[in-house]
Design a protein around this motif. Structure first.
Motif, short mmCIF file in Angstrom:
data_model
loop_
_atom_site.label_atom_id
_atom_site.label_comp_id
_atom_site.label_asym_id
_atom_site.label_seq_id
_atom_site.Cartn_x
_atom_site.Cartn_y
_atom_site.Cartn_z
N PHE A 1 -50.05 -25.84 -31.20
CA PHE A 1 -49.68 -24.70 -31.96
C PHE A 1 -50.16 -23.24 -31.31
CE2 PHE A 1 -49.82 -28.31 -34.63
CZ PHE A 1 -48.42 -28.31 -35.38
N LEU A 2 -51.51 -23.58 -30.80
CA LEU A 2 -52.06 -22.35 -30.14
C LEU A 2 -51.22 -21.82 -28.88
CD1 LEU A 2 -54.14 -20.08 -29.85
CD2 LEU A 2 -55.71 -21.60 -28.71
N ILE A 3 -50.88 -23.13 -28.06
CA ILE A 3 -50.25 -22.87 -26.68
C ILE A 3 -48.96 -22.08 -27.05
CG2 ILE A 3 -49.20 -23.97 -24.79
CD1 ILE A 3 -51.60 -26.15 -25.25
N ASP A 4 -48.13 -22.71 -28.07
CA ASP A 4 -46.93 -22.07 -28.29
C ASP A 4 -46.97 -20.73 -28.69
OD1 ASP A 4 -45.60 -24.65 -27.79
OD2 ASP A 4 -45.32 -25.10 -29.93
N ASP A 5 -48.03 -20.32 -29.54
CA ASP A 5 -48.57 -18.79 -30.08
C ASP A 5 -48.68 -18.00 -28.72
OD1 ASP A 5 -47.56 -19.58 -32.42
OD2 ASP A 5 -49.62 -19.43 -33.36
N ILE A 6 -49.42 -18.58 -27.79
CA ILE A 6 -49.96 -17.73 -27.00
C ILE A 6 -48.88 -17.37 -26.14
CG2 ILE A 6 -51.19 -17.82 -24.68
CD1 ILE A 6 -53.38 -19.22 -26.09
N PHE A 7 -47.89 -18.49 -25.59
CA PHE A 7 -46.84 -18.07 -24.74
C PHE A 7 -45.74 -17.12 -25.76
CE2 PHE A 7 -47.23 -22.29 -22.46
CZ PHE A 7 -47.83 -21.51 -21.50
N ASN A 8 -45.54 -17.34 -26.95
CA ASN A 8 -44.78 -16.49 -27.43
C ASN A 8 -45.28 -14.84 -27.63
OD1 ASN A 8 -42.62 -18.48 -28.31
ND2 ASN A 8 -43.85 -19.05 -30.15
N PHE A 9 -46.51 -15.12 -28.05
CA PHE A 9 -46.88 -13.65 -27.76
C PHE A 9 -46.99 -12.98 -26.77
CE2 PHE A 9 -51.14 -11.08 -27.38
CZ PHE A 9 -50.78 -10.06 -28.47
N LEU A 10 -47.41 -13.53 -25.52
CA LEU A 10 -47.27 -12.88 -24.27
C LEU A 10 -45.72 -12.62 -23.92
CD1 LEU A 10 -49.62 -15.29 -22.20
CD2 LEU A 10 -50.02 -12.95 -23.18
N GLU A 11 -44.96 -13.35 -24.29
CA GLU A 11 -43.40 -13.09 -24.01
C GLU A 11 -42.95 -11.95 -24.61
OE1 GLU A 11 -39.41 -13.26 -22.53
OE2 GLU A 11 -41.40 -14.38 -21.90
N LYS A 12 -43.37 -11.59 -26.23
CA LYS A 12 -43.06 -10.64 -26.88
C LYS A 12 -43.59 -9.43 -26.53
CE LYS A 12 -43.76 -9.14 -31.91
NZ LYS A 12 -44.16 -9.53 -33.03
N LYS A 13 -44.97 -9.51 -25.83
CA LYS A 13 -45.60 -8.34 -25.46
C LYS A 13 -45.21 -7.95 -23.95
CE LYS A 13 -48.45 -7.19 -28.77
NZ LYS A 13 -48.89 -5.92 -29.08
N ARG A 14 -44.24 -8.93 -23.31
CA ARG A 14 -43.89 -8.75 -22.00
C ARG A 14 -45.06 -8.42 -20.92
NH1 ARG A 14 -38.41 -8.58 -21.59
NH2 ARG A 14 -37.32 -8.32 -23.39
#
Length: 196
Positions: free
Chosen positions: A183-196
């Protein structure tokens, strides 16, 4: 063939020597029980060593982390013939002091749980200024902490973890996912993608 085999410099990307040394004042960098002693590393042609600041997720982890940073500073000043700060502009070579860089396994050790995450970021700034590089940071270890969920949990990225990731991005510090929950891995990737 009778020709000697060329030995290439080796990079060790995770070494627990610092936490081993602070556990007992009689321990030394020569002690093979550390599984990362200076003789072992030299025998293995290690030219670069990521020295890990590891802390458990528990009260007082900041003190343990601080002791390890002080130990790293001590090694660099008292054993300059064995250890030197990594300079990425120079190629790694055998026969020289081992180049070392700081890494963090469990960012919980950057400040006490009761302190604002900004205190931890200031502490990281000081470590970065002193040691020139922080190669990577793992937000968690095996348990949930203020940054997010450790492996085996169902916890994702927390607000303090987001603030730390933003700082790491500015400083070009890699994130270590080895102890993160799915769950943390998914959230990290999603957060970084959202922030570009």
């Amino acid at each position: 063939s009778d020709l000697p085999m060329k030995t290439y410099p080796v990079a060790d990307l995770h070494n627990d020597l610092l936490s081993f040394l602070i556990t007992c004042s009689k321990r030394s960098t020569e002690d093979p029980r550390s599984r990362g002693s200076y003789p072992q590393m030299k025998k293995g042609n290690v030219a670069f060593q990521a020295l890990t600041m590891y802390t458990a997720t528990e009260p007082g982890s900041y003190v343990q982390g601080l002791k390890q940073l002080q130990m790293l500073e001590h090694l660099l000043s008292s054993q300059a013939d064995k250890y030197t700060l990594w300079d990425p502009s120079f190629p790694l070579q055998n026969g020289r002091p081992i180049s070392v860089a700081l890494v963090l396994e469990n960012a919980h050790g950057i400040c006490e749980e009761s302190q604002d995450i900004q205190v931890g970021i200031v502490n990281l700034e000081k470590a970065l200024a002193k040691f020139k590089n922080i190669l990577y940071i793992g937000l968690t270890w095996n348990l949930e902490n203020r940054m997010g969920g450790g492996c085996g949990s169902q916890i994702g990225l927390k607000e303090d973890g987001k603030r730390l990731l933003e700082w790491m991005h500015q400083k070009k510090i890699a994130v270590d996912l080895s102890h993160a929950s799915d769950f943390l891995i998914d959230d990290i990737f999603n957060f970084l993608e959202k922030k570009r």
